[in-house]
Scaffold this active site. Structure first.
Site, short mmCIF file in Angstrom:
data_model
loop_
_atom_site.label_atom_id
_atom_site.label_comp_id
_atom_site.label_asym_id
_atom_site.label_seq_id
_atom_site.Cartn_x
_atom_site.Cartn_y
_atom_site.Cartn_z
N LYS A 76 -3.83 10.25 -1.34
CA LYS A 76 -3.75 9.53 -0.07
C LYS A 76 -3.37 10.55 1.00
CE LYS A 76 -1.41 5.46 1.96
NZ LYS A 76 -0.49 4.32 1.69
N SER A 151 -2.16 -0.35 2.62
CA SER A 151 -2.68 0.74 3.40
C SER A 151 -3.39 1.81 2.57
CB SER A 151 -1.54 1.40 4.18
OG SER A 151 -0.61 2.00 3.30
N SER A 175 1.38 -1.67 -0.42
CA SER A 175 0.19 -0.85 -0.18
C SER A 175 -0.45 -0.18 -1.39
CB SER A 175 0.49 0.22 0.85
OG SER A 175 0.45 -0.35 2.13
#
Ligand code: GLN
Length: 485
Positions: A76, A151, A175
């Site tokens: 990420k 997210s 998330s």
């Protein structure tokens, strides 16, 4: 090759069936072929990936390789990567080349895993749909008109489309679990403090925790083993040794006590999603588990408390982005105030600005006691609910998300509807507990996740409970149509 587990990939690398360079090239080619549609990567680090794959091949040949050596992965874009653009999904950091590696990045590099690139995400990890990213929305591989969740939406979409065997993510309010649920993946958020936050760009420091999005519990166990452990550079890191999560995966579940919180099965839960979750829990009975109804009476306070605490912490954490030291700076500032105002005004997107304003307000003199302090008290009540529940049961189960993947744009004008996407995940972060989501079925061709919540440091047990289900069901093996060749 695209649907092989980490253990299978490791065996193929060690037997010489495939080299790490070939395997890495194979996934780079899939990214080239498919990511135009999905938009899951912000940066692809092709050269670096192939160079570390060549290094991995040498250590395999020399007999010095570990289990993960040579298996490609992706991070990420919230983790700092030395010499590689690290954006956190924001225009503010569009020009930021990190000068060091996050501890998580360092550990997985030491394990010999080539990094394919950096994955798209909601701006500063604020969002539940990956629509707040400066780099554009990510599409759900199961239906490209729908969101992948957020997210960690890039992490989820890239693993679901098999563009990478596995990915890291972070979970401040859901998330990892919510996008895992919406994309048909297995995701784990460990106990707060179990994985180092050093070099992970801070959103809400008392809630943020790194974890894994993978296809199976077994894959997640392998990666998580390599990520956990004490880090003196993170003052909230827990002094606890690494753990062997893979050796306990096959423990039988006889006598396991599952708690079903009645608050997780009421209003707001889509009826079809609820049926899938109940059917998955019935499977656990076949594995020898016993199901008890429990109550987490303060569940309804989790979303409001989170939306005071998380913005308060973010308003403080994000004050470092001032156009002075690094990141975005506006053109031709007239004076210092103009530079601060325009750099922040132009560098941040609207969701981030909303939260900074709410957080600044909640922390200001006169409002601190009424909002922030009150929210912290509620946080205690929520932790207490879980403490009492874990006196009766070993694991808590329920839905991860109240609905399946929603349409892109469907909730962007209604922040409250968006915030309710995390109604079942947020309390876990407020209490600092470990949580997982595993694929448990489909509704209308879209994946549904079952959430497992464990007591502090029960990651090994959660992975074991998830793995046992995955011996009976094959939802985690399913690949979205269009990504199967
Ligand atoms: N969706 C939640 C939020 O917008 C949680 C985000 C997260 O876990 N990073 O804050």
């Amino acid at each position: 090759m695209y649907n092989k587990s980490l253990n299978e990939l490791s065996a193929a690398l060690h037997s010489g069936e495939v080299s790490s360079v070939e395997l890495t090239q194979y996934f780079l080619d899939r990214i080239k072929r498919y990511d135009g549609e999905i938009n899951s990567f912000i940066t692809v680090t092709e050269e670096q990936a192939l160079a570390s794959a060549a290094k991995a091949d040498k250590s395999i040949a020399a007999g010095q390789a570990g289990k993960l050596t040579g298996i490609p992965m992706a991070h990420k874009d919230i983790f700092c990567t030395d010499g590689v653009k690290t954006t956190c999904g924001s225009r503010m950091l569009d020009n930021f080349i990190a000068p060091y590696n996050a501890t998580v990045v360092e550990k997985l590099e030491d394990a010999g895993m080539p990094m394919l690139g950096k994955l798209n995400m909601d701006e500063f990890a604020m969002g539940s749909s990956n629509e707040t990213s400066f780099y554009g929305a990510v599409k759900n591989p199961w239906d490209s008109t729908r969101v992948p969740g957020g997210s960690s939406g890039g992490s989820a979409a890239s693993v679901a489309a098999r563009l990478t065997p596995i990915a890291t993510g972070t979970d401040t309010g859901g998330s990892i679990r919510q996008p895992a649920s919406l994309c048909g993946l297995t995701g784990i958020k460990p106990t707060y403090g179990r994985v180092s936050r050093w070099g992970m760009i801070a959103f809400a420091s008392s809630l943020d925790q790194a974890g894994v999005l993978g296809r199976s519990a077994e894959d997640c166990a392998l990666l998580l083993e390599a990520m956990v452990g004490f880090d003196e550079k993170d003052s909230t890191s827990v002094e606890r040794d690494t753990e062997d999560y893979t050796s306990t995966l096959s423990k039988p579940l006889d006598g396991l006590k599952i708690g079903l919180p009645k608050e997780y099965f009421g209003e707001g839960l889509d009826a079809e999603v609820g049926k899938v979750v109940e059917a998955a829990i019935d499977e656990y009975k076949k594995l020898g588990a016993e199901v008890v109804e429990i109550s987490l009476p303060n569940t309804h306070l989790a979303v409001p408390a989170y939306y005071v605490i998380a913005p308060a912490e973010c308003s403080s954490n994000l004050s470092r982005f001032d156009g002075v030291r690094y990141g975005y700076r506006c053109e031709d500032p007239q004076d210092l105030t103009d530079m601060y105002m325009r750099s922040r005004g132009e560098g941040f997107g609207s969701e981030v600005k909303n939260r900074i304003m709410i957080g600044t307000y909640a922390l200001s003199a006169g409002y601190y006691d009424a909002y922030y302090l009150k929210a912290q008290k509620v946080r205690h009540l929520i932790s207490d609910d879980f403490r009492q529940a874990f006196e009766q049961v070993d694991v808590i189960m329920g839905p991860t998300s109240p609905v399946t993947a929603f349409k892109i744009g469907e909730k962007t004008d209604d922040p409250v509807a968006m915030y309710l996407s995390d109604i079942f995940t947020i309390a876990v972060n407020l209490a600092g507990l470990p949580g997982m989501s595993i694929p448990a079925g489909m509704v209308g061709g879209l994946p549904v996740g079952l959430q497992l919540i464990g007591n502090y440091f029960a990651e090994g047990r959660l992975l074991n409970i998830a793995h046992q289900y995955q011996q009976l069901a094959d939802w985690h093996q399913q690949v979205p149509a269009g990504y199967t060749d």
